[in-house]
Structure formats: C-alpha cells, structure tokens
Design an enzyme around this catalytic site. Structure first.
Site, PDB file in Angstrom:
ATOM      1  N   CYS A 193       0.804  -1.131   0.038  1.00 26.37           N
ATOM      2  CA  CYS A 193       0.008  -0.086  -0.031  1.00 26.37           C
ATOM      3  C   CYS A 193       0.684   1.193   0.008  1.00 26.37           C
ATOM      4  CB  CYS A 193      -0.868  -0.006   1.135  1.00 26.37           C
ATOM      5  SG  CYS A 193      -2.347   1.044   0.992  1.00 26.37           S
ATOM      6  N   HIS A 196      -3.465  -6.221   2.179  1.00 21.66           N
ATOM      7  CA  HIS A 196      -3.036  -6.176   3.716  1.00 21.66           C
ATOM      8  C   HIS A 196      -3.573  -7.348   4.066  1.00 21.66           C
ATOM      9  CE1 HIS A 196      -2.278  -1.754   3.609  1.00 21.66           C
ATOM     10  NE2 HIS A 196      -3.600  -1.472   3.139  1.00 21.66           N
ATOM     11  N   ARG A 235     -12.621   5.154  -1.882  1.00 24.06           N
ATOM     12  CA  ARG A 235     -11.836   4.036  -1.540  1.00 24.06           C
ATOM     13  C   ARG A 235     -12.066   2.870  -2.115  1.00 24.06           C
ATOM     14  NH1 ARG A 235      -8.265   3.919   3.028  1.00 24.06           N
ATOM     15  NH2 ARG A 235      -7.898   6.266   3.244  1.00 24.06           N
TER      16      ARG A 235
END
Ligand SMILES: [Zn+2]
Lengths: 438, 237
Positions: free
Chosen positions: B93, B189, B127
């Site tokens: 990220c 993640h 997002r």
C-alpha cells in the site's frame, strides 16, 4: 405534533412486534421522515439535557455506568437497546414516552459512534460530551484514525456545556483546546498507564504521561474474579468492586465518574452507582453451565482485545475459546488480529522446533488452558496463534459445537473464557441460553 | 551459519492493517527452518544497515506518509541500488506507492517517490475496500485491500497478478501489485503473507539464493493457512 410523532413511532414498534421483529432503527426512521424536528424539540425539553458518549472502545459499558449513576437522582433516558444510531435515539425517546405524549425523563444519555455523533449534533447540540478514546477500529468503515479524530473534534465544537476528555489520549486532548464548553479530564495513574495503551503506544511508541489534571483518576486496580479498583472522584477516594471483569471497565468507570461530577454529584453517590452496574452485553458477563463458569468478553479491535486478554490473568481459565466472525458489524478485515500480541497474554506453549501442531498439541498455552478457535474465521485466528507459537487444541467454526467442546472439556468449578467478536457474541448468547435452560 | 537481515521500514507509521505481521511471518518461517534472522527497524533519520537481505514496508495514514515522505526520498538512490542488487523487497500500500515515481494527491500536490518501481499513483475520492484475492504465479494470494490511491503501471514492471475478486491497482485494468526483479508491491493487507505461505517462501528462497545459499526450504505444515485462505476467498467483499 409530538403526540402524533410518538404515536407514529409507537405504532411502528407495535407493528414490528406483531411481525415478530426486533428493531430500533425503523420506528426512528419513520418518525424522522414525518416529523424531522421531533427529536430536537423533545430533547430541548429535558431539564438536565443530553449526554453524548463516544469513542472507539467502551461506549456501551460507560453509557450503562453513567446511566446507573444518574438514575439515583434523575429519570434517565438511554439508547440501551443497542440502537447506536441517531434513529435509535429517536426510538429511545418514543419508548420513554407514554401514549399521551409525555416523556418521563430528566436527562438523556446516548451512546453514539463517531460518525453518528456528528450527525446527531446536526439535529441537537448536546449539553455534555464524554470522549473515551480514538483507536483503530473497523478502519474499513472510517478510513483512517486521524479522520475519526476530526469527527470527534466536530462533536466537541458543538457541545454547549461540558466536554469530558481522556487525558491519556493525545489525539483527544489535542482537539479539546479552544472549545466553548468547559473541559474536564479523566485519567489513570502513571503506574497503570501500561494497561491502557494509546494507538501509538500499541505500535511501539513510548508511553507518554499526561500532565493534565484529572477530576477523576483510576489510582489502583486489582484484576481477579471481580475488578477491584480505587478511584479518586473529585475530592474523595472510593474503593469500588465492579461486577464486570476487565481493566478496560475500570478506565470506563473513571470516565463515567468524571462525567457524573459535572452534574454536581458527590463521590459516594457516584461510587454507589458504579457498584450497581450490571455488565453490558458480552462485557464480562458470565453464565453457569453445570458448575462451570463461562465468561464472555467482547473483542472488536486490537486495543480492546489486548485489554480483554488481561482477564486471563485473573480468571485462570481451564479452556479458552476465541470466536472471530467477519460479518459487516464485526469488520470484514481480519488484519487487526495481527496487531494483538498473544504470547505474553495467553502464555507460551512448550516450544518444539517448527510451528506448533494442531493435533496432539504438546501443551496448551500456560495461562489460557485448552485453546479453541471458532467463528467464520476460526482458521485465520488459528494461523495468527500459530505464528505466536501458541498451540491451538481445536479449530471449530461452529460456535455451538466449540462452546460445548470447551465447556465439557473442563472440570465442574473450572472457568472457560470466551473472547468473541460482535456477531459471534449474539450467537453465543443464544447458544448459552439454550444450554443453561436445559 | 548465515544470519539474514530483514529491514522493517517505518514500523511506527507504516504498519496499518496488520502489515507488521509480514515481518513476523518471514522471521518465524526462517526460524522454523533453523535459519537466524535479525529485524532492523528503520525510522526517520536512521541509517540502513550495510548488508540487507529483505526490506519490508506497510501501509500507513496519509498524514504519516507526508511526514516520512522526505526521509523516503532521501533514500531513493540507496533503495534503487539495492533493488538493482537483487535485494528482496515486499512493500504494501503506502510503501508500495512510495516506491513509484510519484503520488499526485487529490488537491493537486505532487509527492515525489523513490522511482524503484515504474509506476505512478493518483489520489481519488473513493476508497477501494474489501476482501480481495489475486491469481499470481505463486498461487492464489488473499488479502484485504483498502486504498484510495489509484496506481498505473509503466513498462518497467509487470503486475503481481490479476485481481479475481477485488479492485486491484486502480479498479479498471484488474492488475494487482507490481514486480521488478526481487521487488514486490501490492495493495493486499491482511497481512498478505499469513495466508500466502507459498509466496512467503518464494521471498525467502530468493533472499537465500542471492546469498549463494540453497533455495531449498524444508516444508512446513501450512494446512491451517491454506484453510484460512480458502475461507477468505469465499467471504463477501
Ligand atoms: Zn491500504
């Protein structure tokens, strides 16, 4: 007009009940649509105004504590049915009103999450605000922790009389400057600070001690079957035994006491209120199953999980269940499990080279007893423990099976601790009520 | 016996969504094979150790990214030289984005990156969040994506894989992550390595091979990780 609104809300509640549904949002939604000013008018009429309690962890327990303290002096209206939304607050008002439109309350105590607290303030500016903490929680919902703090800053700016702030959370103390409301702090004594890490401290930052004066301060804490604490409340010092287990509940007690002081209540009255608080849903509740005690601890985020794990020290369970679901209300993202360190809390297992085996685990973790993972993400949780070299005895996604296995694995008079996420906790309640009813 | 050196970049600021777990996964998987590893945390201003085998970096708050951006760029030459030298890097990220040429924020600011990877990232208004699984040459990798930056790959990198469930680099071309030599970037993640043991071992094999050590790793019992990965693939986004 308010009478019509109350009737409308009550009729919706009745209709829901006839349909056999539980729900706190719908009646609020209906009233909100038809009478948008209803809530603000009703709340303005309360003699002692409105308390908003928000933050990442401890909202529900603290709301119960504040309500219990205030209930000794006032008629309290609270959204204790889990309706953690603006609409839930409307429903709470409707439920506290009779069919003639009279609302029997002097003060409202509302638990609101950060985003809903902002929305609530657009409808009504609360007299009092209690800010508990800002920690990583379901970040998939709010995006980022700094953004969450910004939301709380907006709520603080709207509060008209008193803002009570956790002095040990720098993100909160930073936003408490320059407010029109009076600011008071609660806190924990320096030697207890390690029990209550801030977000930065959890990730390796050093512990910073606040110099701000606290009107209520947690001075001492003894964890065991019950939570014994010494609390300085204003000018007095009180010994209190809480019914709910866990260090975090002691910090919540300090928060509730500080808030109660803004009503002019004395230390003895505040302490008495705290002693009477029943544990909130899954926050240290216990069930008895054929002589065995099953204690429930809700876990929602890394900070809360780490604090809840400390209850193992006092309870010394013979078996431990960790139930992790990933429904929307739990948070879909499982990565938070990796922000919790399990080895020191649960006790390491005897290390053999290589990852701990699942079957015929050489030894259960020293402090936690036989260990079971459960819930939709039972395997995820087991992998997490594997990397902390903690032996898992059983991976059982089915909650009912997992709880039975753990309970009947231990002797009568032993204790089982269940750490569980939110939706798993609802299911556990059903499971345990079924078992205990037999 | 050689000791591998793992560098953990900005562990305090770039550690969101469990990314620090990648450090633990690699360290344990080495230890379980009897290979020693030291983890060196690198914060703003710290000097990188001389002989690095693996670099790990995670995602972070946007604010933190600004704070450490300058420190990152100061290391651009060193990081590029390390990449050319075959050092294994796994970046997630925010750190992945900083390995690119630049990050263009929503309000028009240009944050210079390190240029280790041929890619650029643009801030966006929404997002990309949710469970994701990615088909790669090291099998299916599962994780959780959560980013608003949209990354476009240049010709100097190839994608790590194809987003099979989530949105990937930019939500349009289905690419996910980037690879160049032994440098990997991804939006997964989770931490990504926990449920992708095959990929974790690939990173270790490459690091050992670069040291001239045999890339043969004793197999571990990864049935739990594979079971967890299978569950994750079946969950709603
Ligand atoms: Zn991210």
């Amino acid at each position: 007009m308010d009478l019509l609104a109350i009737w409308l809300g009550k009729l919706t509640l009745v209709a829901l009940r006839i349909l056999g549904r539980r729900g706190t949002a719908l009646p609020g939604l209906v009233v909100e649509k038809v009478f948008p000013r209803f809530l603000a008018r009703k709340l303005s009429a309360l003699a002692q105004g409105v308390v908003v309690i928000t933050g990442t962890n401890g909202k529900t327990t603290t709301t119960k504590m504040v309500s219990a303290i205030l209930a000794q002096q006032y008629r309290v209206l609270t959204n204790d049915t889990g309706g953690n939304f603006v609409r839930g607050t409307i429903t709470a008002v409707v439920q506290h009103s009779d069919w003639r439109g009279r609302t029997a309350a002097d003060v409202a105590v509302f638990e609101l999450d950060e985003a809903h607290a902002v929305r609530f303030c657009q409808v009504y500016q609360p007299e009092r605000l209690l800010l508990l903490n800002v920690l990583r929680d379901q970040l998939d919902r709010f995006g980022e922790i700094d953004m969450t703090a910004q939301l709380l800053a907006k709520v603080a700016a709207k509060t008209t009389q008193h803002v009570v702030v956790n002095r040990d959370d720098p993100r909160l103390t930073a936003l408490a400057t320059d407010l029109s409301a009076k600011v008071d702090y609660f806190g924990v004594a320096p030697q207890l600070r390690e029990f209550f890490p801030t977000d930065e401290e959890m990730y390796g930052g050093t512990i910073t001690l606040s110099e701000l004066p606290a009107v209520a301060e947690l001075l001492d804490l003894e964890l065991g079957v019950a939570t014994d604490l010494t609390l300085r409340i204003g000018a007095g010092t009180e010994e209190i035994t809480l019914r709910a287990e866990g260090a975090h509940n002691a910090q919540n007690a300090a928060a509730a006491a500080a808030l109660a002081l803004t009503f002019g209540l004395g230390p003895a009255v505040i302490a008495e209120g705290l002693r009477n608080v029943e544990p909130a849903f899954g926050r240290g509740q216990s069930f008895e199953i054929e002589g065995r005690r099953v204690v429930l601890q809700l876990v929602k985020n890394p900070a809360g999980f780490r604090q809840s794990l400390r209850t193992v020290d006092g309870l010394r369970p013979a078996a431990t269940v960790i139930a992790i679901n990933d429904d929307y209300a739990d948070g879909r993202d499982m990565s938070w499990l990796w922000d919790v360190e399990f080895t020191s809390a649960l006790g390491s297992t005897i290390n053999t080279p290589g990852p701990p085996r699942l079957v015929n685990a050489p030894a259960p973790p020293a402090k936690a007893g036989w260990l079971v993972t459960s819930g939709t993400r039972a395997a995820d949780m087991a992998v997490r423990l594997q990397y902390d070299e903690i032996a898992v005895g059983l991976v059982q996604p089915d909650l009912a099976v997992a709880v039975r296995e753990a309970t009947f694995h231990v002797k009568p008079s032993d204790t089982v601790v269940v750490f569980s996420t939110y939706t798993a906790m609802w299911e556990l309640h059903r499971v345990l009520e079924r078992i205990t009813a037999v | 016996m050689t000791t591998l050196t793992l560098v953990h970049l900005y562990p305090r600021e770039m550690n969101i969504y469990g990314d620090t777990g990648n450090v633990l996964v690699l360290r344990k998987r080495l230890q379980w094979r009897g290979i020693e590893a030291v983890v060196v945390p690198i914060n703003v201003g710290d000097e990188l150790p001389a002989d690095v085998d693996i670099v790990l970096g995670g995602g972070g708050q946007d604010a933190a990214q600004g704070d450490i951006g300058a420190d990152f760029v100061r290391r651009a030459g060193t990081l590029r030289a390390m990449a050319d030298d075959g050092v294994v890097m796994l970046t997630i990220c925010g750190t992945y984005q900083m390995l690119g040429h630049e990050f263009l924020t929503k309000d028009g600011h240009r944050i210079v990156g390190t240029g280790v990877l041929d890619l650029v990232t643009r801030g966006s208004d929404h997002r990309l969040i949710g469970n994701n699984h990615v088909d790669t040459e090291w099998g299916r990798m599962v994780g959780f994506e959560n980013h608003s930056g949209l990354t476009e790959l240049g010709t100097g990198v190839r994608p790590l894989g194809t987003a099979a469930a989530g949105r990937g680099n930019n939500g349009t071309d289905q690419t996910e992550g980037a690879v160049r030599d032994n440098v990997f970037g991804t939006y997964l993640h989770g931490p990504v390595l926990a449920k992708s043991p095959e990929f974790a071992d690939e990173l270790l094999r490459r690091a050992l091979a670069r040291r001239g050590m045999s890339g043969d790793l004793e197999p571990l019992d990864d049935r739990l990780a594979m079971a967890a990965a299978a569950v994750a693939v079946g969950r709603p986004r």
